[in-house]
Design a protein around this motif. Structure first.
Motif, PDB file in Angstrom:
ATOM      1  N   THR A 125      11.071  36.963  17.163  1.00 21.24           N
ATOM      2  CA  THR A 125       9.795  37.596  17.508  1.00 21.24           C
ATOM      3  C   THR A 125       9.526  38.774  16.578  1.00 21.24           C
ATOM      4  N   GLY A 145      10.276  39.034  13.555  1.00 21.85           N
ATOM      5  CA  GLY A 145       9.772  38.521  12.282  1.00 21.85           C
ATOM      6  C   GLY A 145      10.765  38.488  11.149  1.00 21.85           C
ATOM      7  N   SER A 155      10.512  36.662   7.499  1.00 23.53           N
ATOM      8  CA  SER A 155       9.166  36.662   6.908  1.00 23.53           C
ATOM      9  C   SER A 155       9.120  37.665   5.759  1.00 23.53           C
ATOM     10  N   ARG A 160       4.739  37.829  10.688  1.00 20.42           N
ATOM     11  CA  ARG A 160       5.486  37.546  11.901  1.00 20.42           C
ATOM     12  C   ARG A 160       4.659  36.599  12.778  1.00 20.42           C
ATOM     13  N   TYR A 161       5.312  35.880  13.694  1.00 21.08           N
ATOM     14  CA  TYR A 161       4.505  34.930  14.469  1.00 21.08           C
ATOM     15  C   TYR A 161       3.463  35.623  15.343  1.00 21.08           C
ATOM     16  N   HIS A 201      16.450  32.057  11.244  1.00 20.66           N
ATOM     17  CA  HIS A 201      15.149  32.721  11.243  1.00 20.66           C
ATOM     18  C   HIS A 201      14.132  31.876  10.476  1.00 20.66           C
ATOM     19  N   TYR A 249       6.872  30.736  10.804  1.00 21.08           N
ATOM     20  CA  TYR A 249       6.184  31.612  11.751  1.00 21.08           C
ATOM     21  C   TYR A 249       4.741  31.150  11.977  1.00 21.08           C
TER      22      TYR A 249
END
Length: 412
Positions: A212, A214, A217, A224-225, A393, A399
């Protein structure tokens, strides 16, 4: 039309008259549009300045809001401070580039009308409202002058954004030339809120761990998502605030001095106390699984956690959310094969928890991040383009795929 404009102006003036206090924010026209989770001072997660703190320094921190509003206020935190935090002065402005600001937008930040103020140890405070309109996805620069020694600093270790430091008082500088030191953590910031004369509880908290947060990224790119989800919703004509409350390494059931308070413990300040929130997406527990038997990190982080304990932890989070009137969306755990967390036992636990999330009916809705990211040819692994390279990740593309998997019809 004149009547509506007069009403809007009157309500805004009323909001701007409200002073900050330490109590949790209630529904009052304010909506959280950016937030981050506070952590104890620590050097273990990533290099930062939290352990030594600050003295005669100015910090300049850049954040991006997910929604806009007619007025702005900032939440500052001294949650893990051992003594009151003295703020010698603070400002907010629209960001130009890097540590540069747009000088015509510079505004002082005050508490109770005072330019200098103290935040008690263990407390969060909101600044007085500032008549600074902001647009969705606009970057804000928040500058704090810390003249007195602060001691170890409450921070967020992995910001994926650059924080700048200068010696002396540079809170009003429009140019960033004095800010010659940088780090990738945030300090003393916990949130930014905007005023809405017609508030809705439409905001969403993305709550969880490093996925969450990120990690994986591109730093500084806001990929980030939760960022991707906010952008997607705005593009679809359904804009709403999405705030990111992820902490790298965080666990549902276990407190840690460097991986954050457990999800159960921090759920109150990070989710329930956020104004304007109607929904929370919970993606949490892969670190409980991975650190049950080993994995990366110091030996004292290894704490066995059973699937029954994880289920009980999730049920507690659901109970807390519903007691506050929030809609709760559960997210499945993404693949870990090839990462230090992987073992047959860990994979078995991940699959068991995912089956429970999908079928138990405990959540109001689910988002199947596992299905969105796994490789159809090898479901224990990421689809290669969605893997950041560490096999736990997601990449930027991963993401974006997570954001695409969320059904906004499930939001409050």
């Amino acid at each position: 039309m004149r009547i509506i404009r007069a009403l809007v102006a009157a309500l805004l003036l009323l909001a701007l008259a409200v002073t900050a206090h330490a109590a949790p924010v209630q529904e009052s026209g304010w909506t959280a549009v950016w937030a981050t989770s506070a952590q104890m001072p620590s050097k273990t997660m990533s290099p930062n300045w939290s352990a030594e703190g600050f003295s005669n320094h100015t910090l300049r921190q850049v954040i991006r809001v997910s929604q806009g509003g007619a007025a702005t206020r900032v939440r500052l935190t001294n949650r893990y401070g051992a003594a009151p935090l003295a703020i010698a002065g603070a400002t907010i402005a629209l960001t130009d580039t890097g540590a540069n600001i747009r000088p015509d937008t510079l505004r002082p930040l005050t508490i109770g009308g005072a330019a200098q103020f103290r935040i008690p140890a263990g407390a969060d405070l909101a600044t007085d409202p500032v008549p600074l309109p902001v647009a969705p996805f606009q970057s804000l620069t928040i500058t704090l002058h810390l003249a007195e020694p602060t001691g170890p600093a409450t921070h967020h270790a992995q910001a994926l954004a650059t924080t700048y430091r200068a010696t002396g008082d540079h809170r009003a500088d429009s140019a960033g030339t004095a800010f010659t030191e940088t780090t990738q953590s945030w300090y003393y910031l916990s949130g930014v809120e905007v005023f809405d004369v017609l508030p809705r509880r439409s905001g969403v908290v993305a709550f969880g761990d490093s996925i969450t947060e990120g990690i994986g990224s591109t730093p500084g790119a806001d990929n980030r998502y939760p960022d991707e989800l906010a952008e997607r919703l705005a593009a679809e004509g359904n804009p709403r605030a999405i705030i990111d409350q992820g902490i790298g390494g965080n666990r549902v059931t276990v407190d840690s001095s460097w991986l954050g308070d457990s999800a159960q413990r921090r759920f109150g300040p990070d989710v329930l106390d956020q104004p304007g929130i109607g929904t929370v997406i919970i993606l949490a527990g892969i670190n409980d699984i991975g650190l049950s038997t080993g994995g990366p990190g110091a030996a004292d982080t290894v704490v066995p956690v059973s699937t029954d304990q994880l289920v009980a932890g999730h049920l507690d989070l659901i109970r807390q959310a519903r007691a506050k009137g929030l809609r709760v969306i559960g997210a499945t755990f993404t693949p870990i094969h090839g990462s230090p967390y992987f073992s047959p036992a860990a994979e078995s636990a991940r699959q068991a928890l995912n089956e429970w999330i999908r079928t138990a009916g405990a959540y109001d809705a689910i988002v199947d991040f596992d299905a969105a990211l796994r490789d159809p040819a090898n479901p224990q692994r990421f689809t290669p383009e969605f893997d950041s390279g560490d096999h736990i990740h997601p990449s930027d593309a991963g993401y974006a795929a997570m954001a695409a998997a969320v059904n906004p019809a499930e939001f409050e």
